[in-house]
Each structure stands twice: as C-alpha cells, then as structure tokens.
Motif scaffolding. Sequence first.
Motif, PDB file in Angstrom:
ATOM      1  N   GLU A 232      53.186  38.865  61.382  1.00  0.00           N
ATOM      2  CA  GLU A 232      52.115  38.697  60.397  1.00  0.00           C
ATOM      3  C   GLU A 232      51.164  39.890  60.309  1.00  0.00           C
ATOM      4  O   GLU A 232      50.797  40.309  59.227  1.00  0.00           O
ATOM      5  CB  GLU A 232      51.312  37.403  60.635  1.00  0.00           C
ATOM      6  N   ASN A 233      50.718  40.414  61.448  1.00  0.00           N
ATOM      7  CA  ASN A 233      49.743  41.502  61.441  1.00  0.00           C
ATOM      8  C   ASN A 233      49.951  42.358  62.683  1.00  0.00           C
ATOM      9  O   ASN A 233      49.820  41.870  63.806  1.00  0.00           O
ATOM     10  CB  ASN A 233      48.315  40.928  61.405  1.00  0.00           C
ATOM     11  N   ALA A 234      50.276  43.625  62.474  1.00  0.00           N
ATOM     12  CA  ALA A 234      50.659  44.502  63.588  1.00  0.00           C
ATOM     13  C   ALA A 234      49.509  44.792  64.537  1.00  0.00           C
ATOM     14  O   ALA A 234      49.739  45.308  65.635  1.00  0.00           O
ATOM     15  CB  ALA A 234      51.215  45.822  63.045  1.00  0.00           C
ATOM     16  N   HIS A 235      48.293  44.463  64.152  1.00  0.00           N
ATOM     17  CA  HIS A 235      47.132  44.661  65.025  1.00  0.00           C
ATOM     18  C   HIS A 235      46.620  43.350  65.600  1.00  0.00           C
ATOM     19  O   HIS A 235      46.364  43.231  66.802  1.00  0.00           O
ATOM     20  CB  HIS A 235      46.009  45.358  64.247  1.00  0.00           C
ATOM     21  N   GLU A 236      46.504  42.362  64.766  1.00  0.00           N
ATOM     22  CA  GLU A 236      45.849  41.117  65.160  1.00  0.00           C
ATOM     23  C   GLU A 236      46.780  40.143  65.878  1.00  0.00           C
ATOM     24  O   GLU A 236      46.307  39.290  66.630  1.00  0.00           O
ATOM     25  CB  GLU A 236      45.264  40.424  63.922  1.00  0.00           C
ATOM     26  N   LEU A 237      48.079  40.229  65.641  1.00  0.00           N
ATOM     27  CA  LEU A 237      49.007  39.276  66.251  1.00  0.00           C
ATOM     28  C   LEU A 237      50.234  40.007  66.801  1.00  0.00           C
ATOM     29  O   LEU A 237      51.351  39.849  66.332  1.00  0.00           O
ATOM     30  CB  LEU A 237      49.416  38.198  65.245  1.00  0.00           C
ATOM     31  N   ARG A 238      49.974  40.820  67.809  1.00  0.00           N
ATOM     32  CA  ARG A 238      51.062  41.499  68.513  1.00  0.00           C
ATOM     33  C   ARG A 238      51.735  40.516  69.453  1.00  0.00           C
ATOM     34  O   ARG A 238      51.066  39.756  70.155  1.00  0.00           O
ATOM     35  CB  ARG A 238      50.509  42.684  69.301  1.00  0.00           C
ATOM     36  N   SER A 357      65.261  23.629  70.957  1.00  0.00           N
ATOM     37  CA  SER A 357      66.103  24.822  70.844  1.00  0.00           C
ATOM     38  C   SER A 357      66.510  25.400  72.190  1.00  0.00           C
ATOM     39  O   SER A 357      67.460  26.179  72.265  1.00  0.00           O
ATOM     40  CB  SER A 357      65.366  25.899  70.045  1.00  0.00           C
ATOM     41  N   GLY A 358      65.779  25.067  73.229  1.00  0.00           N
ATOM     42  CA  GLY A 358      66.035  25.654  74.530  1.00  0.00           C
ATOM     43  C   GLY A 358      65.429  27.031  74.700  1.00  0.00           C
ATOM     44  O   GLY A 358      65.586  27.670  75.747  1.00  0.00           O
ATOM     45  N   ALA A 359      64.710  27.518  73.678  1.00  0.00           N
ATOM     46  CA  ALA A 359      64.088  28.843  73.747  1.00  0.00           C
ATOM     47  C   ALA A 359      62.846  28.796  74.632  1.00  0.00           C
ATOM     48  O   ALA A 359      62.219  27.746  74.815  1.00  0.00           O
ATOM     49  CB  ALA A 359      63.716  29.320  72.352  1.00  0.00           C
ATOM     50  N   LEU A 360      62.479  29.942  75.157  1.00  0.00           N
ATOM     51  CA  LEU A 360      61.260  30.071  75.954  1.00  0.00           C
ATOM     52  C   LEU A 360      60.099  30.325  75.003  1.00  0.00           C
ATOM     53  O   LEU A 360      60.041  31.352  74.332  1.00  0.00           O
ATOM     54  CB  LEU A 360      61.415  31.218  76.955  1.00  0.00           C
ATOM     55  N   PHE A 361      59.170  29.366  74.926  1.00  0.00           N
ATOM     56  CA  PHE A 361      58.041  29.428  74.003  1.00  0.00           C
ATOM     57  C   PHE A 361      56.821  30.058  74.681  1.00  0.00           C
ATOM     58  O   PHE A 361      56.647  29.964  75.899  1.00  0.00           O
ATOM     59  CB  PHE A 361      57.648  28.023  73.539  1.00  0.00           C
ATOM     60  N   ALA A 362      55.962  30.650  73.845  1.00  0.00           N
ATOM     61  CA  ALA A 362      54.665  31.155  74.307  1.00  0.00           C
ATOM     62  C   ALA A 362      53.619  30.826  73.254  1.00  0.00           C
ATOM     63  O   ALA A 362      53.842  31.041  72.052  1.00  0.00           O
ATOM     64  CB  ALA A 362      54.717  32.655  74.558  1.00  0.00           C
ATOM     65  N   ASN A 372      47.682  28.240  66.285  1.00  0.00           N
ATOM     66  CA  ASN A 372      48.885  27.407  66.138  1.00  0.00           C
ATOM     67  C   ASN A 372      50.185  28.192  66.265  1.00  0.00           C
ATOM     68  O   ASN A 372      51.266  27.609  66.355  1.00  0.00           O
ATOM     69  CB  ASN A 372      48.867  26.698  64.779  1.00  0.00           C
ATOM     70  N   ARG A 373      50.086  29.531  66.265  1.00  0.00           N
ATOM     71  CA  ARG A 373      51.297  30.345  66.266  1.00  0.00           C
ATOM     72  C   ARG A 373      52.061  30.189  67.579  1.00  0.00           C
ATOM     73  O   ARG A 373      51.476  30.068  68.646  1.00  0.00           O
ATOM     74  CB  ARG A 373      50.977  31.819  66.045  1.00  0.00           C
ATOM     75  N   VAL A 374      53.382  30.226  67.458  1.00  0.00           N
ATOM     76  CA  VAL A 374      54.249  30.088  68.627  1.00  0.00           C
ATOM     77  C   VAL A 374      55.296  31.189  68.583  1.00  0.00           C
ATOM     78  O   VAL A 374      55.992  31.360  67.581  1.00  0.00           O
ATOM     79  CB  VAL A 374      54.936  28.706  68.662  1.00  0.00           C
ATOM     80  N   ALA A 375      55.399  31.947  69.668  1.00  0.00           N
ATOM     81  CA  ALA A 375      56.428  32.974  69.799  1.00  0.00           C
ATOM     82  C   ALA A 375      57.536  32.447  70.701  1.00  0.00           C
ATOM     83  O   ALA A 375      57.316  31.537  71.504  1.00  0.00           O
ATOM     84  CB  ALA A 375      55.830  34.254  70.368  1.00  0.00           C
ATOM     85  N   ALA A 445      58.957  34.342  66.056  1.00  0.00           N
ATOM     86  CA  ALA A 445      57.689  33.615  66.001  1.00  0.00           C
ATOM     87  C   ALA A 445      57.682  32.682  64.807  1.00  0.00           C
ATOM     88  O   ALA A 445      58.346  32.924  63.794  1.00  0.00           O
ATOM     89  CB  ALA A 445      56.512  34.590  65.914  1.00  0.00           C
ATOM     90  N   GLY A 446      56.900  31.604  64.938  1.00  0.00           N
ATOM     91  CA  GLY A 446      56.703  30.654  63.856  1.00  0.00           C
ATOM     92  C   GLY A 446      55.235  30.326  63.705  1.00  0.00           C
ATOM     93  O   GLY A 446      54.438  30.558  64.621  1.00  0.00           O
ATOM     94  N   LYS A 447      54.867  29.769  62.569  1.00  0.00           N
ATOM     95  CA  LYS A 447      53.467  29.410  62.343  1.00  0.00           C
ATOM     96  C   LYS A 447      53.047  28.208  63.183  1.00  0.00           C
ATOM     97  O   LYS A 447      51.866  27.941  63.338  1.00  0.00           O
ATOM     98  CB  LYS A 447      53.225  29.143  60.861  1.00  0.00           C
ATOM     99  N   ASP A 448      54.021  27.480  63.718  1.00  0.00           N
ATOM    100  CA  ASP A 448      53.754  26.393  64.648  1.00  0.00           C
ATOM    101  C   ASP A 448      55.034  26.150  65.450  1.00  0.00           C
ATOM    102  O   ASP A 448      56.056  26.826  65.255  1.00  0.00           O
ATOM    103  CB  ASP A 448      53.298  25.119  63.912  1.00  0.00           C
ATOM    104  N   SER A 449      54.982  25.160  66.348  1.00  0.00           N
ATOM    105  CA  SER A 449      56.130  24.891  67.217  1.00  0.00           C
ATOM    106  C   SER A 449      57.364  24.485  66.425  1.00  0.00           C
ATOM    107  O   SER A 449      58.491  24.890  66.747  1.00  0.00           O
ATOM    108  CB  SER A 449      55.771  23.787  68.218  1.00  0.00           C
TER     109      SER A 449
END
Length: 743
Positions: A232-238, A357-362, A372-375, A445-449
């Motif tokens: 979304e934003n290379a500075h605010e949401l790395r 999904s079995g993915a490792l969330f952060a 709310n963002r989830v990587a 990344a997603g906007k939520d889980s």
Amino acid sequence: QLYGRLASSIVFANAAFRADPAILINNHRQQSGLWGYAISGDLPIVLLKIESQDNMQLVKQLIQAHGYWRLKGLVLDLVIWNETHDGYRQAFQNEIQSLIPAELNGSKGGIFLRTADQISNEDRILFQTVARIIIADSGGTLVDHVNKKELARVAIPLLDKSQVHPLSLVSIPQPENLIFFNGLGGFSPDGKEYVVVTDNNNKTPAPWVNVIANLNFGTVISESGSAYSWTENAHELRLTPWSDDPVSDTSGEAYYLRDEESGRFWSTSFLPAGGPSTYITRHGFGYSVFEHIEDGIYSEMTVYVDIVSSIKFTVLKIRNQSGRSRNFSATGYIEWVLGDNRTKTAMHIHTEIDPESGALFAKNQYNTEFNNRVAFFDVDYLEKTFTGDRTEFIGRNGNLQNPDAMSRIKLSGKIGLALDPCAAIQVPFFMEDGEEQEIIFRLGAGKDSEEASSIAKQFRGKQVATDALEKVKKYWEETIGALQVETPDAAINIITNGWLTYQTLSSRLWGRSGFYQSGGAFGFRDQLQDVMSLLHTRPELARQQILLCASRQFKEGDVQHWWHPPVGRGVRTRISDDYLWLPFVTAYYVKHTGDIAVLDVSTNFLEGRLLNPGEESYFDLPLDSHISATLYEHCVQAIKHGLDFGEHGLPLIGTGDWNDGFDKVGQHGKGESVWLAFFLYEILNNFGETAGLHNDLTFAATCKKEAIILKANIDKNAWDGEWYKRAWFDDGTPLGSKSSGDC
C-alpha cells in the motif's frame, strides 16, 4: 549500574520486562489512546506500579533513574501508578508528587503520576502493552527486577556435522556478449536484462537495484539480494526493513541453503552469507534472477511480484550436480516491520499460524492507520519448521551472515507476542544426483485476516506461481513494446526501449520508492509529470493519475504538494507551480488521446485551514469538503489561483522545493518568477484550446487575454537586455561581438 542495565531494555524491548502475553493480546487500542493522559506515545514508556508506602524507595530510585537517563541523552516518559487502596492514598500521592521536579511534571519526556482509579481497564491494558519496562513493588526491589532471569528459551539441538565430503569448486560460467559491460555488469544482447557478476573480489561500488512493484505492493532488491518489501505505501506500511546504507546494503530478507550432512550453508544471493564462488544477477522487467553454484549445487532464485495482487514470490530452483545424493534444507527469513520503522513497531507485532491457509501471519494492531492489516509468509512444502522469534534465529549478538538457526537441526515453532518478531520457515528435502527441486516462498499482505488468508491460498502451488510470472512478463512486453525507437546510438535505444518506461511506472508511479529514498507518498507535480511519458503506452494510467490529483485539490485552488495514501495525510504549501500541472497535463492528455469525456468526471475538493502569515507549509489530514466539481472545473480553479502577479506583471513564485535557493525569491511574498511566467503562458495557451473543446468560450477568451498580457510583461520585464554580452560562441568569441545574423 542498575540504571545502565535497565537502559538496554528501554532501547531494545525485552520480553522479560514487558507485560505478560495474556495482557498484550487483549489490547485493541492504538497510540491515540494515550493522548487523553497528555502522553504522546512517541517516546519509550517505563511504567512503575506502586501499592505500598513501605516501598517508597522504589519510587525514589525510578525518579533518580529517569534523571540519570536524561543526563545520558535517553529521553522517555516515566509513568507512575499509585495503586494504594487505603484511606492514605492522597497523602501517598502528595508524597510522590513532592519528589517530581516541577519542570518534568506531566511534560513530554517527563514524569506522569496517576492514581489507579483514574485509569480505565482498557487503558490499563494499553499502558502495560506499550511500556518497555514494567516495575511493580509486588515484584521486589529494583535489584530483584534487574536480576530477573531471562525468559525460558526452547533448546533446539545442534546439527550433527560428522559427515564431511570434499568440496566441489566448480563455479557458474561467466555470461557472454554483454552490451556496455563495465567489468561488473552489462545489458543482455537483447537489452531486456541487466546482468551483474558478483563475488568476494568483485562488488558493485553501491547497490544496483531493481524496483519491482504493482499498484499496491512492491519490493526493492539489489544485485546482492538485499531487499525490502511493502504493501500500500512504501514508507508507511513496510513489511520488512528499509535501509539506504550503500556500504553494508543490509536486508531484512534472506534465503539460505544448507547441506544437512556437513552443516555448510550459504545464501542464494551474494548477501548475506554468500559462498566464495561467483553469483550472477539478472535484473529484468518485473523480476530479478540470482544464479549460483556452490559445492556441486546449482541454485536459481527468481524474485517477482504478481502484477495485480499483494504478493511476492521467491522461487528457488535447486539442482544437484555433485555426483552423489544430497540431504538439504532451504530456509526463508523475513524480519517484520508492519509500519514505518521497526524500532517503533517490533514490540507490538503478533505472529500466529493461520488455521485456514497454514501461512505464518503477522499483525500490528497498535498501528493507528493500518491496525487491521495482516502480512503473511508461506511456503508450499507441508514438511516444514518455523519460528516467529528473531532472537532465536540469529542468536545472541548474531547476524544474518552466520545465524544461530543454521547450526540447529530445525526451528522451534515459537510464535506469539512479546517476541523480537520475524518469520522464518525451513524446508528439508532430498535430491538424487541430477535431480531438481523447486521451493516457492511467498510474502504477501491483506487488508484483514480474511483477505490475507484468501491470497495465501489462492497463490499456492507451482503452476500458479509460473502463471503469475508469465503474466508479469506479458504485461511488461505489451507496455514497453507499444513504443520502440531506433537511433544511431545503441545506448539510447536500450534505455528508451524499455528501461525508462519500466522505471517510470514501477518505481515512480506504483512503488514511489527506490534504494536511497523510500517516500511512499504521491507528489502532486511529480507523478503528473511521470504519467506524461506513459501516454503512448498506458494512457489509462495517466487518466487515473489526473483524476487522483484533482481529488487532492483544496477548494481555494491550491493542492497538497504531496500526500500519503491510502488515508491522505500530506502537506499544504505556498508552492506556486504544482497546482498548475493539473491543467497543463490535462490539456496535454486530452490533446493526445482525444478523451474529452474525462473533463466531465467529478470529484470533491479538499478542505483545510489556510496557511498562517509567515507559514510555508503544514502537515495534516484534510477533510472532504463535499463540494463536487468536474475535472474541467478543477483545472479552471487552479489557473485562476495561479493568476497572482507582482509589480512587473509576472507571477509570484511563492515558495519552491528545488533545493537551489529558488524558493527564497518569494520569501517575503514579492518575488516574481520568469520561469513560472513561461510555464503559465504555455498553460494559458494549451488550456485555452481545451476550454474551446469543452464549449466554454468565455474561459477560452480569458485564457487568450491573460496570455497576451503575460507575454507583453515577459517581453518588457523578463529580460535585462544585457544577457547576450555574457554569452559566447563555441570558438570563445563573445556573442555580443557578432551580428545577430551570425547567431
């Protein structure tokens, strides 16, 4: 000594001094929740909970420690909770208050005293969540707290390195027929890739990077493999840390291969733990490839971002060329940020395994704008081990060149809160001689889980990854192939037929990032200039940017000089040319494409306070004025706002940002600009034609009239009449010494 030892846990969050994860997981508030207590949250917080008056010495020590830390340059907020419940609470409050220096009482970087009944349960959780150190008198003396044992760590056995075979010294063949090869790199014969050859004796003088992005996601990766990624934003949401250090070229992303028999390991790119033999890097349109042969193992790492979705692929192809069967493992490592700066966000990041999904969330729920963002970080292999603890991975005082995890048999599976957050996944695999394995790591990344889980599942599998790369290559072939030029200069041909357009779109318009500057924001003037070069290739992107910029215009006619998506915080300035780029580029777009309909598309103006006298700019989140206007009306408003002239009839410069002192011309509001006069004259002529196309003959006539007046003022006042005496011909003869015919 006690205060010094505590200081390290203020600078670098230490789980031993923080709240229990059971408290941390219940926090649903952000930094703004502290503001009601006159605490900004910008500084580290140390929390002292005191219940008994018998432990007054602990209060004195922490106040003294606060003074000592300030003396050493460590500024923080000390919060003291008076948790006494008997009738002497106020007396105890007064006694503590008398110890606090007046100048530090309730001020930023000072001491804040509160009684327990002043703080809601929600806010108690918030304070304990953000505090880097929590001291409670129920836990004993300050010495007891400092000497507290470290949290128990999972002990993973060391790898058995008993089986050692002779090393294969075969290196990867050098690339041939590179164009404009400079000893380190050159273009491929077709000009579509830039190829770099790297080893311990041959390194680029600074990182040579590829900016790979789509509209909402991207990564910057150097020829050595160091990378950072964002959404979304290379500075605010790395997602991973950005660094512009040209010497160390540090990274928060790394991929390793390990021989499970000998314990030897190396990274699939030159950094962070490259082997001694050569690495070949190929930067292409939308992808980068890293090739290497180490100890008979050929590896090819391809890095790319899906052309639409918020996901990055790192595809490892490993082929056994050693002449014997091999047991190996591949390890992917990601250092989480989930904000702008890891030092601010790390202590708030929560890692977990997504059951869907079995993915490792952060997650970072403390992030005010992106809570709310989830990587996620994931791999296709079912047999894998993982960890969310960076300290476990690199080890105490360790680094990515020689991480402790690469000497252990597996990763622990540790995830949760109050960790030094990362995502590391290790995959074991077996290869017969001549066999090839393909392992695909995915960062997204997603906007939520729900969206993160959906993306992780959608892009699972080898075929999906292959299709995504084909779509990337097809997009860039169509975009770049739309316009090709041929000149006698091969260098011009290579750069023009691909690389300039690619850089403009991937780095400037989509990524808004590079190695040395990770801005993330849209520049009103900057990206309008950029899209002018896309009219032959992607005119729809120019149209979108024009309309986006119109939506960042204030109702008075000026604009946000730059703003951060997606929320829109930005700066309002006195810069006097940026808003004029809207009618200039709009007229250019309409003339080039014939898309007159764009002039009737409506968008709202912004509303914000005007600049105060003497104020050059301010940063804020403006409001939606709910006043709608067509793009044409936005352009007209910009031109009218620009018809602001000085005593010589030339436009006032206001301020500028060219870093050459030009902005000082208008420092006192009287400076006029010859350059701006030329620019405004061009706009009046061009947009006058656009007004005619829009059947606004009145404003077309206004533009023509203003252009005539401005031209007369330029001819009269913009030249000093002496300029030609200070110019020369190529032979050194002064220009003024020859007739005008010779010119």
